[in-house]
Scaffold this motif. Structure first.
Motif, PDB file in Angstrom:
ATOM      1  N   ALA A  66       0.868  -1.178   0.000  1.00 46.30           N
ATOM      2  CA  ALA A  66       0.000   0.000   0.000  1.00 46.30           C
ATOM      3  C   ALA A  66       0.903   1.226   0.000  1.00 46.30           C
ATOM      4  CB  ALA A  66      -0.914   0.003   1.222  1.00 46.30           C
ATOM      5  N   PRO A  67       0.408   2.381  -0.458  1.00 50.81           N
ATOM      6  CA  PRO A  67       1.264   3.572  -0.465  1.00 50.81           C
ATOM      7  C   PRO A  67       1.901   3.823   0.898  1.00 50.81           C
ATOM      8  CG  PRO A  67      -0.738   4.003  -1.697  1.00 50.81           C
ATOM      9  CD  PRO A  67      -0.913   2.650  -1.060  1.00 50.81           C
ATOM     10  N   GLY A  68       3.217   4.056   0.871  1.00 50.28           N
ATOM     11  CA  GLY A  68       3.947   4.297   2.098  1.00 50.28           C
ATOM     12  C   GLY A  68       4.374   3.048   2.818  1.00 50.28           C
ATOM     13  N   SER A  69       4.417   1.900   2.114  1.00 53.40           N
ATOM     14  CA  SER A  69       4.825   0.651   2.756  1.00 53.40           C
ATOM     15  C   SER A  69       5.606  -0.220   1.774  1.00 53.40           C
ATOM     16  CB  SER A  69       3.606  -0.112   3.284  1.00 53.40           C
ATOM     17  OG  SER A  69       2.820  -0.614   2.219  1.00 53.40           O
ATOM     18  N   LEU A  70       6.201  -1.286   2.311  1.00 56.47           N
ATOM     19  CA  LEU A  70       6.982  -2.216   1.502  1.00 56.47           C
ATOM     20  C   LEU A  70       6.082  -2.950   0.509  1.00 56.47           C
ATOM     21  CD1 LEU A  70       9.855  -3.619   1.254  1.00 56.47           C
ATOM     22  CD2 LEU A  70       8.902  -5.403   2.734  1.00 56.47           C
ATOM     23  N   ASN A  71       6.497  -2.983  -0.765  1.00 54.12           N
ATOM     24  CA  ASN A  71       5.730  -3.791  -1.723  1.00 54.12           C
ATOM     25  C   ASN A  71       6.606  -4.647  -2.635  1.00 54.12           C
ATOM     26  OD1 ASN A  71       6.694  -1.872  -3.588  1.00 54.12           O
ATOM     27  ND2 ASN A  71       4.757  -1.862  -4.726  1.00 54.12           N
ATOM     28  N   TRP A  72       7.932  -4.687  -2.371  1.00 58.38           N
ATOM     29  CA  TRP A  72       8.828  -5.524  -3.167  1.00 58.38           C
ATOM     30  C   TRP A  72      10.180  -5.526  -2.472  1.00 58.38           C
ATOM     31  CZ3 TRP A  72       7.399  -8.719  -6.886  1.00 58.38           C
ATOM     32  CH2 TRP A  72       8.307  -9.204  -7.832  1.00 58.38           C
ATOM     33  N   THR A  73      10.972  -6.586  -2.687  1.00 58.23           N
ATOM     34  CA  THR A  73      12.350  -6.628  -2.220  1.00 58.23           C
ATOM     35  C   THR A  73      13.240  -6.943  -3.405  1.00 58.23           C
ATOM     36  OG1 THR A  73      12.318  -8.998  -1.663  1.00 58.23           O
ATOM     37  CG2 THR A  73      11.602  -7.450   0.043  1.00 58.23           C
ATOM     38  N   GLU A  74      14.486  -6.459  -3.368  1.00 53.80           N
ATOM     39  CA  GLU A  74      15.325  -6.585  -4.550  1.00 53.80           C
ATOM     40  C   GLU A  74      16.789  -6.747  -4.162  1.00 53.80           C
ATOM     41  OE1 GLU A  74      14.383  -4.611  -8.657  1.00 53.80           O
ATOM     42  OE2 GLU A  74      15.433  -3.158  -7.384  1.00 53.80           O
ATOM     43  N   LEU A  75      17.446  -7.685  -4.857  1.00 50.43           N
ATOM     44  CA  LEU A  75      18.869  -7.945  -4.653  1.00 50.43           C
ATOM     45  C   LEU A  75      19.641  -7.581  -5.911  1.00 50.43           C
ATOM     46  CD1 LEU A  75      21.255  -9.288  -3.047  1.00 50.43           C
ATOM     47  CD2 LEU A  75      20.618 -11.435  -4.179  1.00 50.43           C
ATOM     48  N   TYR A  76      20.654  -6.738  -5.764  1.00 48.23           N
ATOM     49  CA  TYR A  76      21.634  -6.520  -6.814  1.00 48.23           C
ATOM     50  C   TYR A  76      22.825  -7.423  -6.496  1.00 48.23           C
ATOM     51  CZ  TYR A  76      19.221  -2.187  -8.244  1.00 48.23           C
ATOM     52  OH  TYR A  76      18.309  -1.262  -8.686  1.00 48.23           O
ATOM     53  N   THR A  77      23.186  -8.287  -7.423  1.00 51.34           N
ATOM     54  CA  THR A  77      24.237  -9.269  -7.166  1.00 51.34           C
ATOM     55  C   THR A  77      25.221  -9.336  -8.321  1.00 51.34           C
ATOM     56  OG1 THR A  77      24.665 -11.618  -6.728  1.00 51.34           O
ATOM     57  CG2 THR A  77      22.753 -11.113  -8.087  1.00 51.34           C
ATOM     58  N   SER A  78      26.442  -9.734  -8.004  1.00 48.60           N
ATOM     59  CA  SER A  78      27.463  -9.905  -9.043  1.00 48.60           C
ATOM     60  C   SER A  78      27.393 -11.280  -9.689  1.00 48.60           C
ATOM     61  CB  SER A  78      28.858  -9.688  -8.439  1.00 48.60           C
ATOM     62  OG  SER A  78      29.050 -10.548  -7.322  1.00 48.60           O
ATOM     63  N   ASP A  79      26.560 -12.194  -9.143  1.00 47.31           N
ATOM     64  CA  ASP A  79      26.463 -13.552  -9.683  1.00 47.31           C
ATOM     65  C   ASP A  79      25.054 -14.075  -9.415  1.00 47.31           C
ATOM     66  OD1 ASP A  79      26.615 -16.293 -10.251  1.00 47.31           O
ATOM     67  OD2 ASP A  79      28.703 -16.428  -9.618  1.00 47.31           O
ATOM     68  N   ALA A  80      24.171 -13.925 -10.397  1.00 49.81           N
ATOM     69  CA  ALA A  80      22.775 -14.316 -10.206  1.00 49.81           C
ATOM     70  C   ALA A  80      22.636 -15.814  -9.961  1.00 49.81           C
ATOM     71  CB  ALA A  80      21.945 -13.896 -11.420  1.00 49.81           C
ATOM     72  N   ALA A  81      23.396 -16.629 -10.688  1.00 53.38           N
ATOM     73  CA  ALA A  81      23.281 -18.078 -10.536  1.00 53.38           C
ATOM     74  C   ALA A  81      23.663 -18.507  -9.125  1.00 53.38           C
ATOM     75  CB  ALA A  81      24.151 -18.784 -11.574  1.00 53.38           C
ATOM     76  N   ALA A  82      24.755 -17.961  -8.594  1.00 52.39           N
ATOM     77  CA  ALA A  82      25.186 -18.307  -7.242  1.00 52.39           C
ATOM     78  C   ALA A  82      24.177 -17.832  -6.206  1.00 52.39           C
ATOM     79  CB  ALA A  82      26.557 -17.698  -6.959  1.00 52.39           C
ATOM     80  N   SER A  83      23.590 -16.667  -6.429  1.00 53.23           N
ATOM     81  CA  SER A  83      22.592 -16.147  -5.491  1.00 53.23           C
ATOM     82  C   SER A  83      21.347 -17.015  -5.488  1.00 53.23           C
ATOM     83  CB  SER A  83      22.236 -14.702  -5.850  1.00 53.23           C
ATOM     84  OG  SER A  83      23.354 -13.848  -5.692  1.00 53.23           O
ATOM     85  N   LYS A  84      20.906 -17.443  -6.658  1.00 55.47           N
ATOM     86  CA  LYS A  84      19.730 -18.315  -6.721  1.00 55.47           C
ATOM     87  C   LYS A  84      20.000 -19.640  -6.026  1.00 55.47           C
ATOM     88  CE  LYS A  84      19.076 -17.668 -11.260  1.00 55.47           C
ATOM     89  NZ  LYS A  84      18.425 -17.807 -12.604  1.00 55.47           N
ATOM     90  N   GLU A  85      21.181 -20.184  -6.220  1.00 55.83           N
ATOM     91  CA  GLU A  85      21.532 -21.449  -5.565  1.00 55.83           C
ATOM     92  C   GLU A  85      21.489 -21.302  -4.045  1.00 55.83           C
ATOM     93  OE1 GLU A  85      22.713 -25.368  -4.893  1.00 55.83           O
ATOM     94  OE2 GLU A  85      22.027 -24.419  -6.761  1.00 55.83           O
ATOM     95  N   PHE A  86      22.066 -20.235  -3.534  1.00 55.84           N
ATOM     96  CA  PHE A  86      22.130 -20.047  -2.087  1.00 55.84           C
ATOM     97  C   PHE A  86      20.743 -19.826  -1.482  1.00 55.84           C
ATOM     98  CE2 PHE A  86      22.270 -17.134   1.548  1.00 55.84           C
ATOM     99  CZ  PHE A  86      23.037 -17.872   2.438  1.00 55.84           C
ATOM    100  N   TYR A  87      20.008 -18.850  -1.998  1.00 54.91           N
ATOM    101  CA  TYR A  87      18.717 -18.521  -1.386  1.00 54.91           C
ATOM    102  C   TYR A  87      17.676 -19.614  -1.636  1.00 54.91           C
ATOM    103  CZ  TYR A  87      20.600 -13.933  -0.281  1.00 54.91           C
ATOM    104  OH  TYR A  87      21.374 -12.916   0.230  1.00 54.91           O
ATOM    105  N   GLY A  88      17.796 -20.298  -2.751  1.00 53.11           N
ATOM    106  CA  GLY A  88      16.906 -21.431  -2.985  1.00 53.11           C
ATOM    107  C   GLY A  88      17.133 -22.530  -1.965  1.00 53.11           C
ATOM    108  N   THR A  89      18.404 -22.768  -1.622  1.00 53.75           N
ATOM    109  CA  THR A  89      18.739 -23.789  -0.640  1.00 53.75           C
ATOM    110  C   THR A  89      18.324 -23.377   0.772  1.00 53.75           C
ATOM    111  OG1 THR A  89      20.622 -24.561  -1.952  1.00 53.75           O
ATOM    112  CG2 THR A  89      20.649 -25.063   0.396  1.00 53.75           C
ATOM    113  N   VAL A  90      18.604 -22.138   1.141  1.00 52.02           N
ATOM    114  CA  VAL A  90      18.393 -21.688   2.521  1.00 52.02           C
ATOM    115  C   VAL A  90      16.934 -21.352   2.813  1.00 52.02           C
ATOM    116  CG1 VAL A  90      18.934 -19.834   4.155  1.00 52.02           C
ATOM    117  CG2 VAL A  90      20.759 -20.894   2.802  1.00 52.02           C
ATOM    118  N   LEU A  91      16.269 -20.661   1.877  1.00 51.06           N
ATOM    119  CA  LEU A  91      14.910 -20.179   2.128  1.00 51.06           C
ATOM    120  C   LEU A  91      13.852 -20.877   1.279  1.00 51.06           C
ATOM    121  CD1 LEU A  91      15.651 -16.354   2.537  1.00 51.06           C
ATOM    122  CD2 LEU A  91      15.122 -18.004   4.345  1.00 51.06           C
TER     123      LEU A  91
END
Length: 271
Positions: free
Chosen positions: A138-163
């Protein structure tokens, strides 16, 4: 879509570490219409250690004094887990590091903070009596989260495993076919419950953190251009935008006066 159901793997809380709590409270009050409620005692100089941001009486975020030596002012995003201790084991097995071991916060719940293998910082929350923020998407609140990463494949592997997240790739909106944006969906939830995205960028584009990946929040606003005007009028700066992203809305990447990054987004092509 972020909701307050707070299923495992979904964003549930965020807080800002700021060198000047009063200045940060004033800035976000001007930009996002937040009210600030100090909590707890103050430091020796009399400044409160932190408190709660509210929008229309509902909790939207936390604010605390930045105390970690050498740390930059930044937003910390928290994700719901059922067992912070088990998540900590998963983080270490997947190559991440523990910044703050699981810690009980009274009846409210249990938290822990980590770095992913590339250095991106995030946190988890095991709910007790408190499940998370009270207003999202809603206006004035969180509506998305975003990661800027140097290695998308490695980030997907990690967060997919952990979360337990699942991922789907799409061309960057308005990118002319160049670049990929990865959408994040929590485990077991339908695609309409996508809660964020990640994007691979060059280390030159990660100057805020000296080349390390970083998460930032996206806040919904009614008018992106008005929000940007408030950012610059109150000592912040704009890194990108305002610009229209097809199928997303009008957005801008901003820095507050202490260089904590965030995005403002008027969804669905609003101003």
């Amino acid at each position: 879509m972020i909701t307050t159901d707070f299923d495992p793997g979904t964003p549930c809380w965020l807080d800002l570490g700021a060198p000047d709590v009063g200045a940060a409270a004033a800035f976000y009050g001007a930009v996002l219409g937040w009210d600030y409620e100090p909590m707890g005692g103050g430091e020796d100089d009399g400044e409160p250690e932190g408190g709660i941001f509210r929008k229309d009486g509902r909790t939207v975020a936390g604010l605390g004094r930045l105390t970690e030596a050498g740390a930059r002012s930044a937003w910390m995003l928290y994700y719901t887990v059922t067992d912070a201790a088990a998540t900590t084991v998963a983080v270490e097995r997947a190559g991440g590091t523990v910044r703050v071991p699981p810690r009980d916060l009274g009846e409210w719940g249990r938290m822990a903070q980590y770095s992913d293998p590339l250095g991106g910082q995030f946190a988890v929350w095991q709910p007790g009596s408190t499940t998370g923020v009270e207003l999202v998407d809603a206006p004035g609140s969180l509506n998305w989260t975003e990661l800027y990463t140097s290695d998308a494949a490695a980030s997907k592997e990690f967060y997919g495993t952990v979360l337990g997240w699942s991922f789907s790739d799409m061309p960057l909106p308005g990118g002319g076919g160049e670049g990929t944006y990865t959408l994040i969906t929590p485990a077991g939830l339908p695609e309409e419950r996508m809660q964020g995205g990640l994007m691979q960028v060059s280390k030159d584009d990660l100057a805020l953190t000296g080349g390390r990946p970083y998460w930032h929040p996206v806040f919904a606003v009614e008018d992106c251009d008005a929000a940007v005007a408030a950012v610059t009028a109150n000592g912040g700066t704009v890194q990108m935008g305002p610009e229209d992203a097809e199928g997303v809305g009008r957005l801008a990447v901003c820095l507050d006066p202490s260089n904590a990054d965030f995005v403002v987004l008027a969804p669905g092509g609003q101003n």
